[in-house]
Design an enzyme around this catalytic site. Structure first.
Site, PDB file in Angstrom:
ATOM      1  N   HIS A   1      -7.402   3.314   3.799  1.00 40.76           N
ATOM      2  CA  HIS A   1      -6.804   4.146   5.111  1.00 40.76           C
ATOM      3  C   HIS A   1      -7.829   4.417   5.885  1.00 40.76           C
ATOM      4  CE1 HIS A   1      -3.060   4.780   2.990  1.00 40.76           C
ATOM      5  NE2 HIS A   1      -2.690   5.304   4.208  1.00 40.76           N
TER       6      HIS A   1
ATOM      7  N   CYS B   1      -4.402  -1.272  -1.970  1.00 42.53           N
ATOM      8  CA  CYS B   1      -4.401   0.254  -2.143  1.00 42.53           C
ATOM      9  C   CYS B   1      -5.285   0.646  -3.223  1.00 42.53           C
ATOM     10  CB  CYS B   1      -3.332   0.831  -2.688  1.00 42.53           C
ATOM     11  SG  CYS B   1      -3.261   2.668  -2.793  1.00 42.53           S
TER      12      CYS B   1
ATOM     13  N   ASP C   1       0.951  -1.187  -0.105  1.00 49.99           N
ATOM     14  CA  ASP C   1       0.120   0.082  -0.044  1.00 49.99           C
ATOM     15  C   ASP C   1       0.875   1.194  -0.016  1.00 49.99           C
ATOM     16  OD1 ASP C   1      -2.490   1.450   0.279  1.00 49.99           O
ATOM     17  OD2 ASP C   1      -1.780   1.800   2.615  1.00 49.99           O
ATOM     18  N   SER C   2       0.204   2.482  -0.133  1.00 51.50           N
ATOM     19  CA  SER C   2       1.136   3.524  -0.091  1.00 51.50           C
ATOM     20  C   SER C   2       1.366   4.003   1.153  1.00 51.50           C
ATOM     21  CB  SER C   2       0.169   4.756  -0.855  1.00 51.50           C
ATOM     22  OG  SER C   2      -1.040   4.946   0.154  1.00 51.50           O
TER      23      SER C   2
ATOM     24  N   GLU D   1      -1.829   8.954   8.172  1.00 56.30           N
ATOM     25  CA  GLU D   1      -0.412   8.495   8.267  1.00 56.30           C
ATOM     26  C   GLU D   1       0.347   9.353   9.291  1.00 56.30           C
ATOM     27  OE1 GLU D   1       1.518   6.640   6.015  1.00 56.30           O
ATOM     28  OE2 GLU D   1      -0.243   5.992   4.964  1.00 56.30           O
TER      29      GLU D   1
ATOM     30  N   CYS E   1     -11.290   3.730   0.346  1.00 55.27           N
ATOM     31  CA  CYS E   1      -9.572   3.899   0.273  1.00 55.27           C
ATOM     32  C   CYS E   1      -9.386   3.032   1.709  1.00 55.27           C
ATOM     33  CB  CYS E   1      -9.246   5.254   0.778  1.00 55.27           C
ATOM     34  SG  CYS E   1      -7.333   5.485   1.127  1.00 55.27           S
TER      35      CYS E   1
END
Length: 284
Positions: free
Chosen positions: A207, A86, A23-24, A173, A205
């Site tokens: 996240h 992602c 993932d990012s 993040e 997403c």
């Protein structure tokens, strides 16, 4: 670090029995958690591309280049199945990944428009819905042709309100999962969906489930909030079981990041509660 857009094919995997996940950043940890639940005992290797996060504002070419590099690295380290944890990377790069490695089983993570539509229609039939769904996603995901195709194929008869969420991945993040800044941003992002009177909202997403509680609060109790991590893990488990040769499994979890390893490790330990988790820094 090389910036070539054409990484060479990865060598043959030397350590079978590993599922590679990338993932990012930290968002794909929600998918990793679902994989552990769905496939206990399977060796998992997770790479967070934190040094290049977030992917949302990046160009399609940049996202594809990073995805090819991470996929090649994971295969070099022994992965024989790949999970792109992602949404943004799936939207822009999964076709390139499958073209590059046609024999590699690859599971993408896409906004679940079809299940969201089904959930909304079920609420309509039960007099609790309006046939309107919202999708919270990155700017890049919403702009992608793959996302637009999902909407056009699966949302007939349903109104879809796509809400880009610039800045949300950045806060997650940084570990801001319950701060005034996060709540203020979620209020701004959810206001258009509340105004549209949606009955179902999809987290597009990986996240976003990390702030599912505050998101639900911002949307209100009448809105159904969906994620897709379980479906991704189920698909990975199905492909894993179809491997031509039974692959050995082991209780192992390998965590790596292209960013700050100590910060990433703290996030995993504190947010997911994996107190013994260790993380290493890499350059890819």
């Amino acid at each position: 670090m090389s910036t070539s857009s054409n990484p060479s094919p990865a060598p043959e995997a030397t350590t079978p029995g590993v599922i590679g996940v990338f993932d990012s950043g930290v968002g794909g940890l929600t998918v990793l958690r679902a994989l552990q639940t769905q496939m206990p005992g399977t060796a998992l290797h997770y790479v967070a591309d934190t040094a290049h996060a977030p992917y949302g504002p990046r160009s399609a070419d940049y996202i594809t280049e990073r995805s090819l590099r991470l996929a090649a690295y994971l295969q070099d380290q022994g992965a024989s199945l790949l999970v792109v944890a992602c949404n943004t990377a799936t939207a822009h790069a999964i076709a390139a990944l499958r073209q590059r490695w046609p024999d590699l089983p690859i599971v993408g993570t896409e906004p679940g428009i079809k299940p969201a539509v089904a959930a909304s229609l079920a609420r309509v039939n039960g007099s609790a819905g309006r046939g309107r769904i919202g999708v919270l996603a990155t700017v890049a995901t919403i702009a992608s042709a793959r996302y637009q195709d999902l909407v056009s194929r699966h949302a007939e008869g349903i109104e879809v309100f796509s809400q880009p969420c610039p800045g949300l991945v950045d806060l997650i993040e940084r570990g801001q999962l319950d701060t005034p800044e996060l709540h203020a941003l979620l209020e701004r992002l959810c206001q258009p969906l509340r105004d549209a009177r949606v009955d179902t909202v999809l987290m597009g997403c990986t996240h976003y489930p990390l702030v599912q509680g505050p998101l639900q609060q911002a949307l209100g109790p009448a809105v159904q909030l969906l994620n897709i991590e379980t479906a991704v893990a189920q698909r990975a488990a199905a492909l894993w079981s179809e491997q031509a040769k039974p692959l050995p499994t082991a209780h192992s979890l390998r965590l790596e990041t292209t960013g700050d390893a100590a910060q990433f490790q703290r996030f995993v330990q504190q947010v997911l509660g994996w107190s013994s988790a260790q993380a290493a820094g890499i350059q890819v």
